[in-house]
Design a protein around this motif. Structure first.
Motif, PDB file in Angstrom:
ATOM      1  N   SER A  55       0.835  -1.209   0.000  1.00 21.19           N
ATOM      2  CA  SER A  55       0.000   0.000   0.000  1.00 21.19           C
ATOM      3  C   SER A  55       0.866   1.253   0.000  1.00 21.19           C
ATOM      4  O   SER A  55       0.384   2.351  -0.293  1.00 21.19           O
ATOM      5  N   GLN A  56       2.132   1.103   0.327  1.00 20.92           N
ATOM      6  CA  GLN A  56       3.065   2.225   0.368  1.00 20.92           C
ATOM      7  C   GLN A  56       3.965   2.208  -0.866  1.00 20.92           C
ATOM      8  O   GLN A  56       4.244   1.154  -1.437  1.00 20.92           O
ATOM      9  N   GLY A  57       4.421   3.378  -1.266  1.00 23.49           N
ATOM     10  CA  GLY A  57       5.438   3.452  -2.301  1.00 23.49           C
ATOM     11  C   GLY A  57       6.788   3.142  -1.699  1.00 23.49           C
ATOM     12  O   GLY A  57       7.062   3.504  -0.546  1.00 23.49           O
ATOM     13  N   LEU A  58       7.663   2.447  -2.443  1.00 27.97           N
ATOM     14  CA  LEU A  58       8.964   2.038  -1.919  1.00 27.97           C
ATOM     15  C   LEU A  58      10.066   2.408  -2.915  1.00 27.97           C
ATOM     16  O   LEU A  58       9.949   2.144  -4.117  1.00 27.97           O
ATOM     17  N   THR A  59      11.151   3.006  -2.410  1.00 25.52           N
ATOM     18  CA  THR A  59      12.338   3.290  -3.233  1.00 25.52           C
ATOM     19  C   THR A  59      13.585   2.906  -2.446  1.00 25.52           C
ATOM     20  O   THR A  59      13.592   3.006  -1.198  1.00 25.52           O
ATOM     21  N   GLY A 149      23.606   3.846   1.454  1.00 23.65           N
ATOM     22  CA  GLY A 149      22.366   4.105   0.734  1.00 23.65           C
ATOM     23  C   GLY A 149      21.193   4.274   1.706  1.00 23.65           C
ATOM     24  O   GLY A 149      21.362   4.354   2.926  1.00 23.65           O
ATOM     25  N   TRP A 150      19.990   4.314   1.156  1.00 25.41           N
ATOM     26  CA  TRP A 150      18.807   4.463   2.021  1.00 25.41           C
ATOM     27  C   TRP A 150      17.576   3.868   1.337  1.00 25.41           C
ATOM     28  O   TRP A 150      17.514   3.707   0.119  1.00 25.41           O
ATOM     29  N   VAL A 151      16.608   3.543   2.178  1.00 24.80           N
ATOM     30  CA  VAL A 151      15.314   3.057   1.729  1.00 24.80           C
ATOM     31  C   VAL A 151      14.258   4.071   2.176  1.00 24.80           C
ATOM     32  O   VAL A 151      14.311   4.567   3.316  1.00 24.80           O
ATOM     33  N   ALA A 152      13.303   4.396   1.301  1.00 17.00           N
ATOM     34  CA  ALA A 152      12.243   5.350   1.644  1.00 17.00           C
ATOM     35  C   ALA A 152      10.872   4.736   1.354  1.00 17.00           C
ATOM     36  O   ALA A 152      10.682   4.078   0.323  1.00 17.00           O
TER      37      ALA A 152
END
Length: 625
Positions: A55-59, A149-152
């Motif tokens: 349900s969430q956007g992931l990058t 790096g990172w996850v959002a």
């Protein structure tokens, strides 16, 4: 190792075994590899499915700021192109693309880049809320990875925020009218009272709808709710932007008026609101009329606490109601004492009803043509053990406001019918019925029960009503009147001539009798206009086959004049004061008939007290007593 090879070389058959072993090992290794590859592919497929159905956007970005992966929800969330948003895309290009697609403004893009850099540098989980140009709200949460790096994640919380806003709105607003509620008004009062303490002023106007219950009962709650919304709209239209109106529940409203320069400001507002609310309403084909009584308290004069100001405005509103309704009153300290006294009177009245502390007196009504007593009006008396005689003008309004009038009215009806059943001949009994009693749909059944229990003939019961019964032009009320008349009960219009539309009501229902108000009889022998009015009434009644009773006849001159003007009956102290049930029976049994006989049988004692108790100068005081 060399020994093993020499061993194999000396025996060629052993080479075959070795080859078979090697082939088997390679086959097994291939199978294991294929199985592992398939498992990996299946796991990757499941992972892709899971990521793209979030349900969430992931990058996910590497330490150089290049996109490693993103899911379909992220692309849909911001309306982006999959051709641009793909592995290897830089953060800068992604920001440019969002500006191009309209999910980010140029100014916001700069702030977004600065915020992202600061968030990555902090090396901790950071969240922020982004408001999109289309009104949506997105929560972005960034989590750092060990490699830099990172996850959002991007979560659309628009619906949740709207639901929370709706809950917050309902917590502070009335669901029916949309106005602020009691909680919100108190909060507003706290804010405004802080300014009052610095030298400013404010007013609280408290009001409710007069006789709203009868509208609800007569037309249903759906119509009543629409009326409340219409009243709220009209009242709100009278306010300035700095003023606040709130619904307190039921038909109660409160207005907070700020920025007051002089006491006349809230008075002017009260007049505007009342004028607007009192105009006719057309709701679902029903033409409705209502009015309001308004109480006003001022700060700091009448208090600097919200509860205190609301209480004082409420007291002032009830003071307005006691002065005839449809008006307004400012709070006065003496009102507190009157309210306590009124509460004590209510408790005493309840006790008197429960313990048979009330009594009915009867005042004869004389037929002027035959000099015979045709009926007697039942009048309620209360001899308080400590106060002494209490005027009906004092306790009947309390009974009406508290709902005791229904119990009291039924008691009077039963008592009067029982007493009249023991009277000789065809002498009737007249019982006053208020508009509140009459709107009770069980009135007809109560009348039938009283007649059945007492054995009194229906034609010997007269029900006296005032214009208040017919003012609303209620179909249920008219139907009840017709049912009572079909039963044989006589219907009498009391205090005729004191209302603004008495003649109209004669068209709406065929009364059996008209009682001409004492205010006309008082001056009938001295003033030509009073005589002309009485003559017009008697002439009208005669043409409609109605009997006319002159009320409050106290002198021989008045008696002579009403005979001359055509009145058919008289009632007043000239013939007899109200008397106990026992004295009434003695008078009727004597069949004295005529003024002289009554004078001989009943000495005029205590008549001054009777005048005070019946309130001869105020028709409303006689309504029930």
């Amino acid at each position: 190792m060399l020994q093993s090879l020499a061993y194999v070389a000396n025996d060629p058959s052993r080479w075959l075994v070795l080859v078979v072993i090697v082939v088997c090992c390679l086959a097994i290794a291939g199978l294991i590899g294929a199985f592992a590859y398939r498992r990996q592919r299946e796991q990757n497929s499941c992972l892709d499915t899971a990521i793209n159905n979030m349900s969430q956007g992931l990058t996910m970005f590497d330490k150089s700021g290049r996109l490693v992966l993103c899911n379909q929800r992220y692309i849909e969330l911001y309306g982006l192109s999959p051709e641009v948003v793909r592995p290897g895309c830089t953060v800068g290009r992604l920001v440019e693309h969002r500006v191009e697609t309209g999910s980010l403004s140029v100014k916001e893009a700069e702030a977004y880049t600065d915020y992202r850099r600061a968030a990555v540098a902090q090396d901790r989980i950071v969240s922020n809320i982004a408001e999109l140009p289309d009104g949506r709200t997105i929560v972005v949460t960034r989590r750092p990875m060990k490699d830099g790096g990172w996850v959002a994640t991007h979560d659309d919380i628009t619906a949740r925020r709207q639901a929370e806003a709706q809950v917050a709105h309902l917590a502070h607003h009335d669901a029916l009218t949309g106005l602020p509620n009691r909680v919100r008004l108190r909060e507003q009062m706290d804010t405004e009272l802080a300014r009052v303490r610095r030298g400013q002023y404010l007013a609280v106007l408290f009001f409710d709808l007069d006789d709203f219950k009868s509208i609800n009962d007569g037309h249903g709650h759906a119509v009543g709710d629409k009326l409340l919304r219409a009243v709220a709209d009209r009242a709100q239209g009278c306010l300035r932007e700095t003023d606040t109106i709130a619904r307190f529940g039921g038909d109660e409203f409160a207005i907070l008026q700020t920025g007051i320069d002089r006491p006349s400001d809230p008075a002017a507002l009260a007049a505007r609101v009342r004028e607007a609310v009192a105009q006719p309403y057309d709701i679902d084909g029903h033409q409705l009329f209502t009015d309001i009584s308004i109480g006003i308290s001022l700060a700091p004069n009448d208090g600097t606490d919200p509860d205190q100001l609301l209480k004082h405005a409420d007291l002032a509103m009830y003071e307005a109601k006691s002065h005839g309704r449809g008006t307004f009153r400012f709070f006065e300290p003496a009102m507190n004492a009157r309210v306590k006294e009124r509460r004590t009177l209510e408790l005493d009245l309840r006790n008197a009803i429960a313990n048979d502390g009330l009594e009915l007196y009867y005042q004869p009504i004389l037929d002027l043509e035959r000099d015979e007593i045709r009926s007697c009006e039942a009048l309620l008396r209360w001899h308080h053990p400590e106060r002494g005689p209490v005027s009906p003008a004092e306790f009947i309004p309390v009974a009406e406001e508290t709902g005791l009038i229904s119990v009291l009215g039924e008691w009077i009806l039963n008592k009067a019918c029982s007493a009249a059943a023991s009277w000789p001949g065809d002498v009737s009994v007249a019982v006053n019925v208020s508009s509140i009693q009459f709107k009770n749909q069980s009135l007809l059944l109560k009348v039938i029960k009283a007649l059945a229990v007492s054995g009194l003939s229906a034609r010997r019961l007269h029900l006296e009503i005032t214009e208040g019964v017919l003012m609303r032009d209620d179909e249920t009320t008219l139907a009840t009147l017709h049912q009572l008349r079909e039963l044989g009960v006589r219907i009498v219009m009391d205090d005729f001539g004191t209302g603004y539309s008495s003649l109209t009501y004669l068209r709406s229902f065929p009364f059996d009798k008209i009682k001409i108000d004492r205010s006309f009889i008082k001056d009938v022998s001295e003033m030509d206009d009073a005589s002309a009015i009485v003559r017009a009434i008697t002439s009208l009644a005669s043409s409609l086959n109605m009997t006319t009773t002159a009320e409050g006849v106290e002198t021989q001159e008045q008696l002579a004049k009403i005979r001359e003007l055509g009145c058919t009956e008289m009632q007043g102290y000239l013939f007899s004061h109200p008397m106990t049930a026992e004295d009434t029976i003695r008078l009727l049994l004597s069949r004295a008939g005529g003024v002289a006989g009554a004078e001989r049988l009943l000495p005029r004692i205590g008549r001054t007290d009777e005048r005070e108790m019946t309130g001869t100068s105020a028709p409303a005081a006689r309504m029930h007593g």
